[in-house]
Design a protein around this motif. Sequence first.
Motif, PDB file in Angstrom:
ATOM      1  N   ASN B 678       1.011  -1.357   0.204  1.00 16.92           N
ATOM      2  CA  ASN B 678       0.030   0.151  -0.145  1.00 16.92           C
ATOM      3  C   ASN B 678       0.946   1.324  -0.100  1.00 16.92           C
ATOM      4  O   ASN B 678       0.661   2.104  -0.896  1.00 16.92           O
ATOM      5  N   ALA B 679       2.039   1.130   0.920  1.00 22.94           N
ATOM      6  CA  ALA B 679       2.619   2.637   1.149  1.00 22.94           C
ATOM      7  C   ALA B 679       3.553   2.858  -0.286  1.00 22.94           C
ATOM      8  O   ALA B 679       3.604   3.820  -0.643  1.00 22.94           O
ATOM      9  N   VAL B 680       3.987   1.786  -0.903  1.00 23.33           N
ATOM     10  CA  VAL B 680       4.937   1.769  -2.014  1.00 23.33           C
ATOM     11  C   VAL B 680       3.927   2.272  -3.103  1.00 23.33           C
ATOM     12  O   VAL B 680       4.250   3.226  -4.065  1.00 23.33           O
ATOM     13  N   LEU B 681       2.875   1.808  -3.379  1.00 20.08           N
ATOM     14  CA  LEU B 681       2.037   2.024  -4.569  1.00 20.08           C
ATOM     15  C   LEU B 681       1.485   3.560  -4.174  1.00 20.08           C
ATOM     16  O   LEU B 681       1.683   4.233  -5.218  1.00 20.08           O
ATOM     17  N   LEU B 682       1.256   3.740  -2.938  1.00 20.93           N
ATOM     18  CA  LEU B 682       0.566   5.407  -2.882  1.00 20.93           C
ATOM     19  C   LEU B 682       1.746   6.319  -3.159  1.00 20.93           C
ATOM     20  O   LEU B 682       1.631   7.487  -3.761  1.00 20.93           O
ATOM     21  N   THR B 683       2.755   5.796  -2.465  1.00 23.44           N
ATOM     22  CA  THR B 683       4.017   6.976  -3.013  1.00 23.44           C
ATOM     23  C   THR B 683       4.499   6.924  -4.528  1.00 23.44           C
ATOM     24  O   THR B 683       4.494   8.001  -5.073  1.00 23.44           O
ATOM     25  N   LEU B 684       4.272   5.833  -5.122  1.00 23.79           N
ATOM     26  CA  LEU B 684       4.322   5.884  -6.440  1.00 23.79           C
ATOM     27  C   LEU B 684       3.427   6.989  -7.268  1.00 23.79           C
ATOM     28  O   LEU B 684       3.894   7.591  -8.072  1.00 23.79           O
ATOM     29  N   PHE B 685       2.087   6.475  -6.693  1.00 22.49           N
ATOM     30  CA  PHE B 685       1.297   7.518  -7.398  1.00 22.49           C
ATOM     31  C   PHE B 685       1.215   8.933  -7.079  1.00 22.49           C
ATOM     32  O   PHE B 685       1.020   9.675  -7.871  1.00 22.49           O
ATOM     33  N   VAL B 690       2.811  14.390  -8.290  1.00 20.87           N
ATOM     34  CA  VAL B 690       4.056  15.554  -8.387  1.00 20.87           C
ATOM     35  C   VAL B 690       4.462  15.711  -9.609  1.00 20.87           C
ATOM     36  O   VAL B 690       4.713  17.006 -10.059  1.00 20.87           O
ATOM     37  N   VAL B 691       4.846  14.778 -10.208  1.00 19.42           N
ATOM     38  CA  VAL B 691       5.738  15.234 -11.700  1.00 19.42           C
ATOM     39  C   VAL B 691       4.753  15.609 -12.651  1.00 19.42           C
ATOM     40  O   VAL B 691       5.128  16.623 -13.172  1.00 19.42           O
ATOM     41  N   LEU B 692       3.486  14.963 -12.578  1.00 15.46           N
ATOM     42  CA  LEU B 692       2.491  15.529 -13.711  1.00 15.46           C
ATOM     43  C   LEU B 692       2.165  17.109 -13.074  1.00 15.46           C
ATOM     44  O   LEU B 692       2.130  17.665 -14.261  1.00 15.46           O
ATOM     45  N   ALA B 693       1.973  17.338 -12.217  1.00 16.59           N
ATOM     46  CA  ALA B 693       1.508  18.691 -11.817  1.00 16.59           C
ATOM     47  C   ALA B 693       2.814  19.563 -12.285  1.00 16.59           C
ATOM     48  O   ALA B 693       2.621  20.708 -12.653  1.00 16.59           O
ATOM     49  N   ALA B 694       4.066  19.110 -11.700  1.00 20.96           N
ATOM     50  CA  ALA B 694       5.234  19.941 -12.095  1.00 20.96           C
ATOM     51  C   ALA B 694       5.317  20.263 -13.509  1.00 20.96           C
ATOM     52  O   ALA B 694       5.404  21.339 -13.876  1.00 20.96           O
ATOM     53  N   ILE B 695       5.056  19.228 -14.320  1.00 18.54           N
ATOM     54  CA  ILE B 695       4.927  19.052 -15.747  1.00 18.54           C
ATOM     55  C   ILE B 695       3.731  20.375 -16.432  1.00 18.54           C
ATOM     56  O   ILE B 695       3.997  21.308 -16.955  1.00 18.54           O
ATOM     57  N   GLY B 696       2.716  20.129 -15.709  1.00 19.56           N
ATOM     58  CA  GLY B 696       1.596  21.100 -15.895  1.00 19.56           C
ATOM     59  C   GLY B 696       1.933  22.493 -15.641  1.00 19.56           C
ATOM     60  O   GLY B 696       1.633  23.317 -16.377  1.00 19.56           O
ATOM     61  N   LEU B 697       2.624  22.701 -14.636  1.00 21.40           N
ATOM     62  CA  LEU B 697       3.180  23.885 -13.966  1.00 21.40           C
ATOM     63  C   LEU B 697       4.091  24.668 -15.045  1.00 21.40           C
ATOM     64  O   LEU B 697       3.995  25.822 -15.276  1.00 21.40           O
ATOM     65  N   TYR B 698       5.139  23.827 -15.188  1.00 24.84           N
ATOM     66  CA  TYR B 698       6.015  24.259 -16.311  1.00 24.84           C
ATOM     67  C   TYR B 698       5.493  24.762 -17.609  1.00 24.84           C
ATOM     68  O   TYR B 698       5.665  25.665 -17.888  1.00 24.84           O
ATOM     69  N   GLY B 699       4.464  23.884 -17.981  1.00 27.56           N
ATOM     70  CA  GLY B 699       3.795  24.290 -19.395  1.00 27.56           C
ATOM     71  C   GLY B 699       2.977  25.435 -19.282  1.00 27.56           C
ATOM     72  O   GLY B 699       3.094  26.470 -20.036  1.00 27.56           O
ATOM     73  N   VAL B 779       8.450  22.912  -3.362  1.00 25.44           N
ATOM     74  CA  VAL B 779       9.631  23.083  -3.929  1.00 25.44           C
ATOM     75  C   VAL B 779       9.613  22.472  -5.518  1.00 25.44           C
ATOM     76  O   VAL B 779      10.260  23.123  -6.327  1.00 25.44           O
ATOM     77  N   ALA B 780       8.863  21.492  -5.506  1.00 21.35           N
ATOM     78  CA  ALA B 780       8.640  21.047  -6.909  1.00 21.35           C
ATOM     79  C   ALA B 780       8.125  22.080  -7.781  1.00 21.35           C
ATOM     80  O   ALA B 780       8.464  22.466  -8.927  1.00 21.35           O
ATOM     81  N   ALA B 781       6.927  22.768  -7.155  1.00 20.46           N
ATOM     82  CA  ALA B 781       6.358  23.860  -7.988  1.00 20.46           C
ATOM     83  C   ALA B 781       7.267  24.859  -8.181  1.00 20.46           C
ATOM     84  O   ALA B 781       7.382  25.494  -9.396  1.00 20.46           O
ATOM     85  N   PHE B 782       7.986  25.317  -7.243  1.00 18.42           N
ATOM     86  CA  PHE B 782       8.922  26.379  -7.587  1.00 18.42           C
ATOM     87  C   PHE B 782      10.021  26.044  -8.946  1.00 18.42           C
ATOM     88  O   PHE B 782      10.025  26.899  -9.671  1.00 18.42           O
ATOM     89  N   LEU B 783      10.508  24.929  -8.555  1.00 23.61           N
ATOM     90  CA  LEU B 783      11.465  24.611  -9.617  1.00 23.61           C
ATOM     91  C   LEU B 783      10.726  24.429 -10.917  1.00 23.61           C
ATOM     92  O   LEU B 783      11.284  25.019 -11.954  1.00 23.61           O
TER      93      LEU B 783
END
Lengths: 232, 804
Positions: B678-685, B690-699, B779-783
């Motif tokens: 459960n923990a690993v999956l949820l962390t993965l998701f 976060v990565v997707l949100a960062a890409i979105g923000l970047y765009g 931090v992710a959003a800022f970067l």
Amino acid sequence: MEPLIQMRNLEKVYEAGGSKFYVLRRISLDIQPGEFVTFMGPSGAGKSTLLSIIGMLDGSWTGEYYFNGEPVHRLNVKKRNELHKANIGFVFQSYHLIDNLTVFENLEIPLSYKNVPHKERVSLVCDILDRFNIVGKKDLFPNQLSGGQQQLVGVARAVIQSPKLILADEPTGNLHSAQGEEIMELFRKLNEAGTSIIQVTHSERNAAYSHRVIQLKDGWVVSETSNAARVV
Amino acid sequence: MSSLWQDVRYGLRMLANKPTFTLVAVLTLALGIGATSAVFSVVDRILFRSLPYPHDEQLVAFGLFAPIEPREFMLAKDYVEWRSEQTPFESMTTFLPGGADCDLTEQNPVRLDCALVESTFLPTFGIQPILGRNFTKEEDRPHAARVALITYGLWRSRFAGNAGVVGQSISVDGQPTLVVGVLPADFEMPTLGKTDLVIPQALDEAALEGNGPEPVLRAFARLKPGVSIAQSFAALEPLYEKSLENVPPQFRKEVRLSVRSLRERQVADSKAASWILLGSVLAVLLVACMNVANLLLARTTGRQRELAVRAALGASPARLIRQNLTESLLLGTIGGTIGCWVAYSLLQLFESIAPEGIPRLQQAGLDTRVLLFTLGVSLVSGILFGLAPAMRKPAVELLTRQEASQTSRGLLRQILVASQIAVSVILLTGAGLLLHSLLKLQNVPLGMDAENVVTAQIPLAEYRYPDAKHQLAFFDELERRLKHMSGITAMGISDTLPPSGGTQATIYSRIEVAGRPPSAEGTGGMVGWRSVTPGYFMALGVRIIQGRGFQNADRGQNQNPIILSETFRKKLFPNEEPLGKSLRIGPEAPWREVVGIAADVRNNGLARPSDPEYYIPWKFDTEGYFRVAQVTLRTPMNPETVAKWLRQETASLDPSVPVTIETMTQRVRKLSDRPRFNAVLLTLFAGMGVVLAAIGLYGVVGFLVSERTREIGVRMALGASPRAILRMIMGNVARWTMAGALLGLVGSWYAVKLLESLLFEVSVRDPWPVLAALALLLVAAFLAAWVPARRAMRVDPIEALRYE
Ligand SMILES: Nc1ncnc2c1ncn2[C@@H]1O[C@H](COP(=O)(O)OP(=O)(O)OP(=O)(O)O)[C@@H](O)[C@H]1O
Ligand SMILES: [Mg+2]
């Protein structure tokens, strides 16, 4: 009296694919404080380019340029920006008001970049609204104004910080003649009050408002005529 | 139709023309859709897919819940009585819990798993043998001729799928057994246990009349059509009241009747986790869709003029929407196709993280059902992310105005990014909580030293070792041989091993301390016990904190020592010196003298609180159970080598005995498989979110900068320094990032409550995961915003203002 602008052998080159293309050639000119000067010339002559160099938006050129005694050619970007911010106001052909800000907020912009305190900012904006007779428009957005009114705001924005010099690139280009005249009258009054003005125009009528007309062609200054009717 | 084809072709051309856009969109979708499909294929069998029995919704598990058993059970006598008097069920059936090992004793003997079931088992579950028949009631009697049904797998592997096997006699545990049928390929026991053979449980109903110990049974039934579970419960209650009369009065309060659906019984404890995983992965998919919607929005803004021209040329709004939707459906389908591969890889990853992470994980795969789901998800997400941009009206007035309007403030886009951030905060917080909980679980003090311990489980076949005497003899001999192997620091034998559950157990109130009246009320809870050899404590590193451990002399005939766990000592002798006290477990048992106190050892799994526990010496005892022994070796040597020796030594005693070898750390690790899964999956998701949100923000920031280039140029001409411009952009970003984060905070306040049942020693209001989630996200959003925002600083005002 020390000239406001002094240029010596100023040159600007664009390099495209290894070949050089001169936009300005050996420009040397002096403009005195309080002068109203017009740049004229065919399209592509380099008028706008020269104006942006004078306005210190453009830093990539060679030669000497003294503004009010300061050697601009020796200043770094930051110093140059300071000088520009303190002394120069711009008026654009297509007004370039910011769409999503009201007239009031548009007028405030230059002040905010000079860190003028809020209270003083409000009183300066109110003054200028009053002077330009646009108090009633202060809460409108640019697209709610006519072209002439927008340019009026454009000029007001340029003078709000009491610059030494106003640079106007075809300020009446998008206006019909009556509106254009109104703007030119405004320039004349500003000039009489002591502000130096440099404009670019294609119109002889507009040029007639200035003291001196400088003709440019292919990057060269080809002639200078003083306006007999309006010598300083 | 041809215009649709035209749309598709045009759509493909558009996608091919913008390779970066297409690549990012397709990868984003593939990730979202792939993860969703993988999780779906895992939880489908738990939550949605019907069980492999006809009308599975009618099947229930029923029985009593009592402290002595973690699951519902029926005592045989009650069951027989209920069977003849019940009304709500079409039929009832039972089998013996745990089944039995049985050996197929022909050439190449193998150990099999046998299910011992009642003759009504197959009919109740609606299972038809594919060959042969079910066994009859007569064959399900003690001392009847032995019969068996074989599973499909065994039939194929052992009998090469030969139909002639029905009617053949095979040898099971050395006894001739008639094969009467072959079970279908999808057969499974309702308890999901591994099964090779199904044989009659042969309950001796006549013997139940006496007062001997009764077998414990697992009971299931099929409801009559139209009868609900609640109704059946009500109908069983009178029978239950009657059975309760046989329960000693002081225990009655701790017993209750239960009827629940078969699915509920199978997956009750993974249902919450399954929903949470499914919910989280759908959230990731949503984030992915928002990302693509955002990309599409940016593109349509760029294509305003084209759309306006099309509209001016007479394209109807519906037609334009269709063109747009065709494109997004194309994207969805391409993303889904690659998503299948992502799903496949993720499934492998899931299994490698925690093979026992969730029931039926090994069965999860990309079958037609999952592929259909994937297709559905792809199309739905295509519509989802395609709709917003498609609905934008083409502004025909663009054509008449001189300059392209750039007033679109991208409000929708900013809302999308803020929502992505909100969802990511929720996911991150959840992941943080589960990770924190996992960390606690993995650091639970075990009460022993699990390092450098190799364990072996050795089960003896009943037909070869029919009684305790034979069984003990085997293990004594094994102990003698192993003890003196070089490199073995300590060696123990016991009937069970911590920290998993499954000790022998007794109820507290049966325990009698010499000189005290027996306890009066209730069971007093369970007390676990083990029989262990003297080496056990050393081998496991369990500390003796008072008195002594066992010695060889304790295994003599009349020696009856006992060692108590610390908790048990506190319960029995809170203020007394325990050593030398006498106690016995039940009135017939011998008195035992307390010789030592052992440190507490985790004995109910990692998460559940430990029971009190006691130890008696590994030697003959009427209540002892010696058919399966756990051998524990403490050794600094390589476990592989030790395993080989162990197998050799056991085989030299009896080659038919299977040995299951694991290190203690492996055993302990397995216990946290589910929380880890459960923990690993949820962390993965959460990571994906976060990565997707960062890409979105970047765009979006990149788009914002390019959309506002002219404004930036004006501002610079009016005296703005590049820093001021950067501040302006970052300030703008900060506003909606904060809005999103705040929304996420509120969301997670509610969402984490769902996690409550999965947490171990961590409160859902634990502030650290939330703070860490916020910090990480900001931090992710800022970067993500910083890089494109810096482009704003480099805007050349002359360029920006050129096109007047
Ligand atoms: N970034 C650039 N790269 C190459 N050449 C450029 C660039 N910017 C301007 N030029 C060239 O410099 C010359 C002068 O341009 P400028 O805009 O100053 O002309 P102008 O006198 O203002 O003309 P107009 O009256 O049409 O506004 C033109 O020939 C133009 O093509
Ligand atoms: Mg120009």
